[in-house]
Design a protein around this motif. Structure first.
Motif, PDB file in Angstrom:
ATOM      1  N   ARG B 142       0.824  -1.205   0.000  1.00  0.00           N
ATOM      2  CA  ARG B 142       0.000   0.000   0.000  1.00  0.00           C
ATOM      3  C   ARG B 142       0.863   1.263   0.000  1.00  0.00           C
ATOM      4  O   ARG B 142       0.363   2.371  -0.092  1.00  0.00           O
ATOM      5  CB  ARG B 142      -0.965   0.002   1.193  1.00  0.00           C
ATOM      6  N   ASP B 143       2.179   1.078   0.123  1.00  0.00           N
ATOM      7  CA  ASP B 143       3.074   2.240   0.047  1.00  0.00           C
ATOM      8  C   ASP B 143       3.359   2.618  -1.411  1.00  0.00           C
ATOM      9  O   ASP B 143       4.049   3.603  -1.674  1.00  0.00           O
ATOM     10  CB  ASP B 143       4.397   1.930   0.764  1.00  0.00           C
ATOM     11  N   LEU B 144       2.801   1.838  -2.352  1.00  0.00           N
ATOM     12  CA  LEU B 144       3.009   2.146  -3.767  1.00  0.00           C
ATOM     13  C   LEU B 144       1.736   2.724  -4.385  1.00  0.00           C
ATOM     14  O   LEU B 144       0.622   2.369  -3.985  1.00  0.00           O
ATOM     15  CB  LEU B 144       3.394   0.877  -4.541  1.00  0.00           C
ATOM     16  N   ALA B 145       1.922   3.605  -5.354  1.00  0.00           N
ATOM     17  CA  ALA B 145       0.810   4.073  -6.180  1.00  0.00           C
ATOM     18  C   ALA B 145       1.011   3.463  -7.556  1.00  0.00           C
ATOM     19  O   ALA B 145       2.137   3.143  -7.946  1.00  0.00           O
ATOM     20  CB  ALA B 145       0.815   5.593  -6.274  1.00  0.00           C
ATOM     21  N   MET B 146      -0.107   3.266  -8.279  1.00  0.00           N
ATOM     22  CA  MET B 146       0.019   2.695  -9.624  1.00  0.00           C
ATOM     23  C   MET B 146      -0.719   3.585 -10.620  1.00  0.00           C
ATOM     24  O   MET B 146      -1.882   3.929 -10.428  1.00  0.00           O
ATOM     25  CB  MET B 146      -0.525   1.266  -9.649  1.00  0.00           C
ATOM     26  N   ILE B 147       0.004   3.961 -11.657  1.00  0.00           N
ATOM     27  CA  ILE B 147      -0.563   4.817 -12.709  1.00  0.00           C
ATOM     28  C   ILE B 147      -0.456   4.075 -14.032  1.00  0.00           C
ATOM     29  O   ILE B 147       0.625   3.586 -14.393  1.00  0.00           O
ATOM     30  CB  ILE B 147       0.199   6.160 -12.794  1.00  0.00           C
ATOM     31  N   ALA B 148      -1.595   3.955 -14.738  1.00  0.00           N
ATOM     32  CA  ALA B 148      -1.582   3.347 -16.067  1.00  0.00           C
ATOM     33  C   ALA B 148      -1.485   4.452 -17.104  1.00  0.00           C
ATOM     34  O   ALA B 148      -2.182   5.457 -17.019  1.00  0.00           O
ATOM     35  CB  ALA B 148      -2.843   2.510 -16.280  1.00  0.00           C
ATOM     36  N   MET B 199       4.428   1.594 -11.190  1.00  0.00           N
ATOM     37  CA  MET B 199       4.294   1.750  -9.741  1.00  0.00           C
ATOM     38  C   MET B 199       5.421   2.637  -9.239  1.00  0.00           C
ATOM     39  O   MET B 199       6.579   2.471  -9.637  1.00  0.00           O
ATOM     40  CB  MET B 199       4.385   0.399  -9.047  1.00  0.00           C
ATOM     41  N   VAL B 200       5.031   3.582  -8.396  1.00  0.00           N
ATOM     42  CA  VAL B 200       6.016   4.467  -7.767  1.00  0.00           C
ATOM     43  C   VAL B 200       5.662   4.582  -6.286  1.00  0.00           C
ATOM     44  O   VAL B 200       4.535   4.257  -5.888  1.00  0.00           O
ATOM     45  CB  VAL B 200       6.016   5.888  -8.396  1.00  0.00           C
ATOM     46  N   LEU B 201       6.580   5.050  -5.480  1.00  0.00           N
ATOM     47  CA  LEU B 201       6.260   5.283  -4.074  1.00  0.00           C
ATOM     48  C   LEU B 201       5.115   6.293  -3.991  1.00  0.00           C
ATOM     49  O   LEU B 201       5.075   7.259  -4.762  1.00  0.00           O
ATOM     50  CB  LEU B 201       7.485   5.809  -3.328  1.00  0.00           C
ATOM     51  N   ALA B 202       4.190   6.053  -3.067  1.00  0.00           N
ATOM     52  CA  ALA B 202       2.980   6.868  -2.959  1.00  0.00           C
ATOM     53  C   ALA B 202       3.289   8.357  -2.914  1.00  0.00           C
ATOM     54  O   ALA B 202       2.631   9.168  -3.566  1.00  0.00           O
ATOM     55  CB  ALA B 202       2.193   6.453  -1.710  1.00  0.00           C
ATOM     56  N   LYS B 203       4.328   8.729  -2.165  1.00  0.00           N
ATOM     57  CA  LYS B 203       4.618  10.160  -2.007  1.00  0.00           C
ATOM     58  C   LYS B 203       5.106  10.800  -3.316  1.00  0.00           C
ATOM     59  O   LYS B 203       5.018  12.010  -3.483  1.00  0.00           O
ATOM     60  CB  LYS B 203       5.639  10.377  -0.883  1.00  0.00           C
ATOM     61  N   SER B 204       5.593   9.999  -4.246  1.00  0.00           N
ATOM     62  CA  SER B 204       6.057  10.542  -5.531  1.00  0.00           C
ATOM     63  C   SER B 204       4.934  10.632  -6.566  1.00  0.00           C
ATOM     64  O   SER B 204       5.117  11.232  -7.626  1.00  0.00           O
ATOM     65  CB  SER B 204       7.149   9.657  -6.126  1.00  0.00           C
ATOM     66  N   ALA B 205       3.791  10.003  -6.270  1.00  0.00           N
ATOM     67  CA  ALA B 205       2.748   9.855  -7.289  1.00  0.00           C
ATOM     68  C   ALA B 205       2.209  11.187  -7.830  1.00  0.00           C
ATOM     69  O   ALA B 205       2.093  11.347  -9.049  1.00  0.00           O
ATOM     70  CB  ALA B 205       1.616   8.982  -6.758  1.00  0.00           C
ATOM     71  N   PRO B 206       1.869  12.173  -6.955  1.00  0.00           N
ATOM     72  CA  PRO B 206       1.333  13.431  -7.504  1.00  0.00           C
ATOM     73  C   PRO B 206       2.327  14.135  -8.434  1.00  0.00           C
ATOM     74  O   PRO B 206       1.937  14.678  -9.477  1.00  0.00           O
ATOM     75  CB  PRO B 206       1.066  14.275  -6.247  1.00  0.00           C
ATOM     76  N   PHE B 208       4.749  12.695 -10.199  1.00  0.00           N
ATOM     77  CA  PHE B 208       4.853  11.876 -11.406  1.00  0.00           C
ATOM     78  C   PHE B 208       3.647  12.123 -12.328  1.00  0.00           C
ATOM     79  O   PHE B 208       3.780  12.292 -13.540  1.00  0.00           O
ATOM     80  CB  PHE B 208       4.962  10.403 -11.005  1.00  0.00           C
ATOM     81  N   TRP B 209       2.447  12.157 -11.732  1.00  0.00           N
ATOM     82  CA  TRP B 209       1.201  12.396 -12.483  1.00  0.00           C
ATOM     83  C   TRP B 209       1.270  13.739 -13.205  1.00  0.00           C
ATOM     84  O   TRP B 209       0.918  13.856 -14.377  1.00  0.00           O
ATOM     85  CB  TRP B 209       0.018  12.360 -11.509  1.00  0.00           C
ATOM     86  N   LYS B 210       1.777  14.748 -12.497  1.00  0.00           N
ATOM     87  CA  LYS B 210       1.882  16.095 -13.061  1.00  0.00           C
ATOM     88  C   LYS B 210       2.854  16.088 -14.251  1.00  0.00           C
ATOM     89  O   LYS B 210       2.573  16.680 -15.297  1.00  0.00           O
ATOM     90  CB  LYS B 210       2.371  17.060 -11.973  1.00  0.00           C
ATOM     91  N   ALA B 211       3.956  15.395 -14.079  1.00  0.00           N
ATOM     92  CA  ALA B 211       4.939  15.320 -15.174  1.00  0.00           C
ATOM     93  C   ALA B 211       4.338  14.621 -16.400  1.00  0.00           C
ATOM     94  O   ALA B 211       4.573  15.015 -17.541  1.00  0.00           O
ATOM     95  CB  ALA B 211       6.188  14.570 -14.694  1.00  0.00           C
ATOM     96  N   LEU B 212       3.530  13.591 -16.153  1.00  0.00           N
ATOM     97  CA  LEU B 212       2.878  12.873 -17.260  1.00  0.00           C
ATOM     98  C   LEU B 212       1.876  13.773 -17.971  1.00  0.00           C
ATOM     99  O   LEU B 212       1.757  13.743 -19.201  1.00  0.00           O
ATOM    100  CB  LEU B 212       2.179  11.611 -16.736  1.00  0.00           C
ATOM    101  N   MET B 213       1.169  14.606 -17.206  1.00  0.00           N
ATOM    102  CA  MET B 213       0.217  15.534 -17.823  1.00  0.00           C
ATOM    103  C   MET B 213       0.952  16.605 -18.624  1.00  0.00           C
ATOM    104  O   MET B 213       0.516  16.976 -19.713  1.00  0.00           O
ATOM    105  CB  MET B 213      -0.681  16.171 -16.751  1.00  0.00           C
ATOM    106  N   GLU B 214       2.059  17.086 -18.076  1.00  0.00           N
ATOM    107  CA  GLU B 214       2.831  18.108 -18.798  1.00  0.00           C
ATOM    108  C   GLU B 214       3.397  17.541 -20.103  1.00  0.00           C
ATOM    109  O   GLU B 214       3.581  18.273 -21.078  1.00  0.00           O
ATOM    110  CB  GLU B 214       3.957  18.653 -17.909  1.00  0.00           C
ATOM    111  N   ALA B 215       3.618  16.243 -20.133  1.00  0.00           N
ATOM    112  CA  ALA B 215       4.127  15.597 -21.351  1.00  0.00           C
ATOM    113  C   ALA B 215       2.997  15.292 -22.341  1.00  0.00           C
ATOM    114  O   ALA B 215       3.241  14.761 -23.421  1.00  0.00           O
ATOM    115  CB  ALA B 215       4.861  14.313 -20.981  1.00  0.00           C
ATOM    116  N   GLY B 216       1.743  15.587 -21.949  1.00  0.00           N
ATOM    117  CA  GLY B 216       0.632  15.414 -22.888  1.00  0.00           C
ATOM    118  C   GLY B 216      -0.363  14.320 -22.514  1.00  0.00           C
ATOM    119  O   GLY B 216      -1.341  14.112 -23.231  1.00  0.00           O
ATOM    120  N   GLY B 217      -0.128  13.618 -21.420  1.00  0.00           N
ATOM    121  CA  GLY B 217      -1.084  12.602 -20.972  1.00  0.00           C
ATOM    122  C   GLY B 217      -2.330  13.270 -20.410  1.00  0.00           C
ATOM    123  O   GLY B 217      -2.240  14.309 -19.765  1.00  0.00           O
TER     124      GLY B 217
END
Lengths: 129, 359
Positions: B142-148, B199-206, B208-217
């Protein structure tokens, strides 16, 4: 939240416009379409069908779910909007111009029992909690 | 109190419509479910799938344990990072859950199980671990977040969001994963498109998500996730199969390994059972929308829709249905929708793969 003041409403989220000739134009509210999401299928009642108040008479289906539409008052269906059946997404774009069907009410006085905009607003707010 | 993923605040900032999804507060859409669906077929969509549970199983006997625990054969996994889709069955041959198993090394396998079944799965696995004297350590992550990250543009988006990751994505084959410290990159998904589950550590997820959106996701809700997986012909646990259904009557025979002599839970029951039904694809020929639990009439008897929806790609309603054997693709059946019987055609699924309609 868009709730035009000149329309009447039902607790089941239909809007009703009383026309100058006393006929009623019926659709589903902005709130209803927002809950359902992208519309993909609409089926209206047949013209000429006689409806009891609260009778299931039409169906709106979004990608997510199907929902019944109920007759706001008793009456006869005098028109059904084929355009919303061929373009269900028009209900998402503007729920108040995308009317579904028109009714000739059995008793002109029945519309007085419908909710006004303020009462409908209250209902929507109470459902949010 | 609903459970929150590490990206809960991110979804709210993005204006997502949040729903109670099996006890989790999850985004169903961020505006239009249909637009999100098309984004994944034509560009790149991002899904928060952190409600699913990664589970590490470690110990000397882990391969032997999984050989007995699941219906597919983990001996197909010989290269580190290779993934396998399998059902975990009960003694009666019913499906406790469907899961993905990643082979990391001979003392470490990682499983990813469904959110709604995670606790039940874990209890079942712990029981078998004890009963069989395996001495394994099961660690829920549960310490991991998962982004598809899914869609034809997924590789570019991931490469741009994580400089240097192209060294991994360039050679990562479908259904394989690579671990770098706590970051875990798998070329898997639930959409029928190319893509990754990271999968990334939960604290890194927001971040990482932001970086993916900035890249066009683009953020995609669970609503589109369901229409995408159904077009891709992928089963959903709890709808298309559960503890009362056989994988052999759920379109999952391909995941049950009966070729080797391996003894696994549920095998005896499956071998003793008579298969009378099949999972088939349906295409609605009349206007309307197919939904779960609608009755299907065929010349060989009645069946039932297990998952149905409107396909945004095909602009037509599609479904998976459990119907009697002997009804072949091309045949017409009738579906009861409210007071009507509508015509549907039996088709071979998947319906859509890699952006293309296959029907």
């Amino acid at each position: 939240m868009s709730i035009p003041a000149d329309l009447k409403y039902t607790p089941s989220h239909e809007w009703v416009r009383v026309e100058a000739d006393g006929t009623l134009t019926v659709g589903i509210t902005h709130h209803a379409q927002d809950l359902l999401g992208d519309m993909v299928f609409i089926e209206n009642p047949a013209t000429g069908r006689t409806l009891a108040k609260g009778e299931e008479c039409a169906v709106v289906e979004s990608v997510k779910a199907a929902s019944d539409v109920y007759a706001p008052v008793a009456g006869e269906v005098i028109a059904a909007n084929g355009d919303v059946e061929s373009s269900p997404e028009s209900v998402n774009k503007d729920a108040y111009s995308a009317w579904m069907f028109k009714l000739k009410p059995a008793n002109a006085g029945d519309v007085a029992e419908l909710l006004d905009a303020a009462a409908y607003q209250k209902l929507v707010e109470s459902e949010a909690h | 109190m609903l459970k929150h993923t590490p990206l809960n605040a991110t979804h709210r900032e993005l204006g997502a419509k949040m729903v109670d999804f099996g006890g989790w507060d999850m985004p169903v859409n961020y505006g239009s479910q249909i637009e999100e669906h098309h984004t994944v077929r034509s560009g790149c969509g991002l899904f928060d799938v952190s409600h699913m549970l990664p589970l590490d199983i470690k110990g000397a006997n882990v391969r032997a344990f999984l050989r007995r625990l699941v219906a597919n054969n983990v001996d197909k996994l010989q290269v580190s990072g290779k993934a396998l889709y399998s059902c975990m069955l009960n003694e009666a041959g019913g499906v406790i859950d469907d899961l993905i198993i990643y082979f990391m090394d001979e003392s470490w396998f990682r499983l990813v199980v469904n959110a709604g079944t995670a606790e039940k799965d874990l209890a079942w696995m712990e029981r078998m671990n004890t009963d069989w004297g395996m001495g394994l350590t099961l660690t829920p992550r549960r310490d991991l977040a998962m982004i598809a990250i899914q869609g034809p543009d997924a590789t570019r988006v991931l490469n741009e969001a994580l400089p240097g990751v192209d060294q991994i994505t360039a050679s990562l084959k479908p259904f394989n994963a690579a671990a770098m410290g706590e970051m875990f990159i798998a070329r898997t998904g639930y959409t029928g498109e190319d893509g990754f589950e990271v999968m990334v550590l939960a604290k890194s997820a927001p971040f990482f998500w932001k970086a993916l959106m900035e890249a066009g996701g683009k953020p995609i809700g669970l609503g589109a996730r369901d229409t995408l997986r159904l077009e891709a012909g992928m089963n959903l646990y709890g709808q298309d199969m559960d503890e009362t259904t056989s994988p052999l009557e759920s379109g999952l025979a391909w995941t049950v390994d009966l070729k080797t002599a391996r003894d696994f839970i549920g095998r005896k029951a499956l071998e003793a059972s008579e298969v009378t039904k099949q999972l088939a694809g349906l295409l609605l020929l009349d206007k309307g929308v197919l939904r779960g639990h609608q009755k299907v009439h065929t010349k060989n008897g009645d069946g039932e829709i297990t998952s149905g929806t409107f396909s945004p790609t095909m602009q037509q309603s599609i479904a998976l249905a459990r119907i009697p054997l002997g009804i072949a693709p091309g045949e017409e059946v009738e579906v009861e929708i409210r007071d009507k019987k509508l015509k549907a055609k039996v088709v071979k699924y998947p319906f859509v793969r890699n952006g293309k309609v296959l029907i």
